[in-house]
Design an enzyme around this catalytic site. Structure first.
Site, PDB file in Angstrom:
ATOM      1  N   LEU A 132       1.034  -1.143  -0.018  1.00 36.73           N
ATOM      2  CA  LEU A 132       0.056   0.118   0.141  1.00 36.73           C
ATOM      3  C   LEU A 132       0.722   1.384   0.002  1.00 36.73           C
ATOM      4  CD1 LEU A 132      -2.579  -0.977   2.699  1.00 36.73           C
ATOM      5  CD2 LEU A 132      -2.881  -1.108   0.079  1.00 36.73           C
ATOM      6  N   ASP A 133       0.442   2.369  -0.661  1.00 39.23           N
ATOM      7  CA  ASP A 133       1.125   3.536  -0.529  1.00 39.23           C
ATOM      8  C   ASP A 133       1.245   4.075   0.679  1.00 39.23           C
ATOM      9  OD1 ASP A 133       1.595   3.475  -3.279  1.00 39.23           O
ATOM     10  OD2 ASP A 133      -0.156   4.684  -4.026  1.00 39.23           O
ATOM     11  N   ILE A 134       1.970   4.949   1.060  1.00 32.56           N
ATOM     12  CA  ILE A 134       2.300   5.735   2.358  1.00 32.56           C
ATOM     13  C   ILE A 134       0.838   6.129   3.000  1.00 32.56           C
ATOM     14  CG2 ILE A 134       3.006   7.812   1.518  1.00 32.56           C
ATOM     15  CD1 ILE A 134       4.936   7.981   3.988  1.00 32.56           C
ATOM     16  N   THR A 136      -2.346   5.165   2.133  1.00 35.16           N
ATOM     17  CA  THR A 136      -3.281   4.257   2.107  1.00 35.16           C
ATOM     18  C   THR A 136      -3.243   3.239   3.297  1.00 35.16           C
ATOM     19  OG1 THR A 136      -3.300   4.268  -0.317  1.00 35.16           O
ATOM     20  CG2 THR A 136      -4.437   2.434   0.847  1.00 35.16           C
TER      21      THR A 136
END
Length: 290
Positions: A132-134, A136
């Site tokens: 997951l992106d930072i 998210t």
């Protein structure tokens, strides 16, 4: 160290050890060669060759151990919210502003640092299956050994790990449910930004509005059917409803970050082959907005 056991059934009498491991555990040829080299395969407690034949009632054991821990990941005592754990996999709920992997700008304070600390008693290699992106939040699935990692990685590539996300959108789609089918490609010379382009890679996303608000924003349940970079963010912006506070595809508001949460993960367990569905409540993740 993880040991996986197999019992030979009557209809498998006469098969080879290698064929048993491939059929039951999807052991790759590379891992099979490594296990053979390290003496990690045993038949009835005795080191065995992959071409050795088995008999009904025999017990095959596979010993999985790491020779060295992950390079460049320093264990850090960081709390983890564990959703599920067994001998083969770990699933955690990632908070906002916590990267999954250490990087140039985030060497510490990552999921990797925390997980390596959790298993610091013996050499451990950090193998995240989902990322997951930072910004998210939500479920991150991690393999605890090389065998599970290989099987789950193949499942990811084949689209057999199903994710459900929840997002706060800056607008409410005209159609409350639908499927977005729009190819995605890199945007110009940008390394990370993506856009919808006719010559892009095929991308499909299902969505459903589940909680509209009086100001026109809403919470939507979103299921990406393919796995393109920034697919959800690009597709929701494409239909005119970018994620609220999305600095790249919507409108940036200083001090605010987008609300995107992986709330459900469904997959087949790499060893037991049981169907597993993990859930992480989106309302808790969006409590500040709500």
């Amino acid at each position: 160290m993880r040991t996986v056991m197999l019992s030979v059934l009557p209809n498998e009498d006469g098969q080879t050890v290698g064929k048993m491991l491939t059929a039951h555990l999807s052991v790759s040829s590379r891992l099979l060669a490594e296990l053979k080299r390290n003496g990690g395969i045993r038949l009835n407690g005795v080191s065995a060759a992959v071409n050795q034949k088995v008999r009904t009632g025999d017990e095959i054991s596979v010993c999985l151990c790491e020779e060295a821990p992950s390079k460049h990941i320093v264990p850090e005592d960081i709390p983890l919210s564990v959703l599920y754990e067994d001998e083969d996999i770990l699933a955690i709920s990632k908070p906002k502003n916590m990267p999954v992997h250490p990087s140039l700008h985030h060497y510490g304070g990552t999921v990797g640092n925390a997980v390596c600390f959790r298993y610091r008693a013996e050499p451990f290699v950090f193998r995240p299956i989902t990322r997951l992106d930072i910004d998210t939040t939500g479920i991150v699935l991690i393999a605890k050994n090389r065998l599970s990692a290989g099987i789950l990685s193949d499942e990811m590539k084949n689209g057999k790990i199903h994710k459900t996300y929840y997002a706060v959108l800056s607008g409410t789609p005209r159609e409350k449910t639908g499927r977005i089918d729009a190819p995605i490609e890199r945007c110009g010379d940008s390394i990370i930004k993506r856009t919808v382009r006719p010559d892009g890679k095929s991308a499909q996303t299902d969505y459903a509005v589940i909680k509209p608000f009086a100001d026109g924003t809403c919470v939507a349940c979103i299921k990406p059917l393919t796995g393109r970079t920034h697919q959800i963010r690009v597709h929701m912006a494409y239909i005119g409803c970018p994620l609220l506070f999305d600095y790249m595809y919507g409108t940036e508001i200083p001090g605010e970050t987008l609300y995107l949460h992986c709330g459900e993960l469904a997959f087949v367990h790499p060893i037991s082959k049981k169907n597993i569905t993990l859930r992480d409540d989106w309302e808790t993740a969006f409590s500040r907005f709500l």
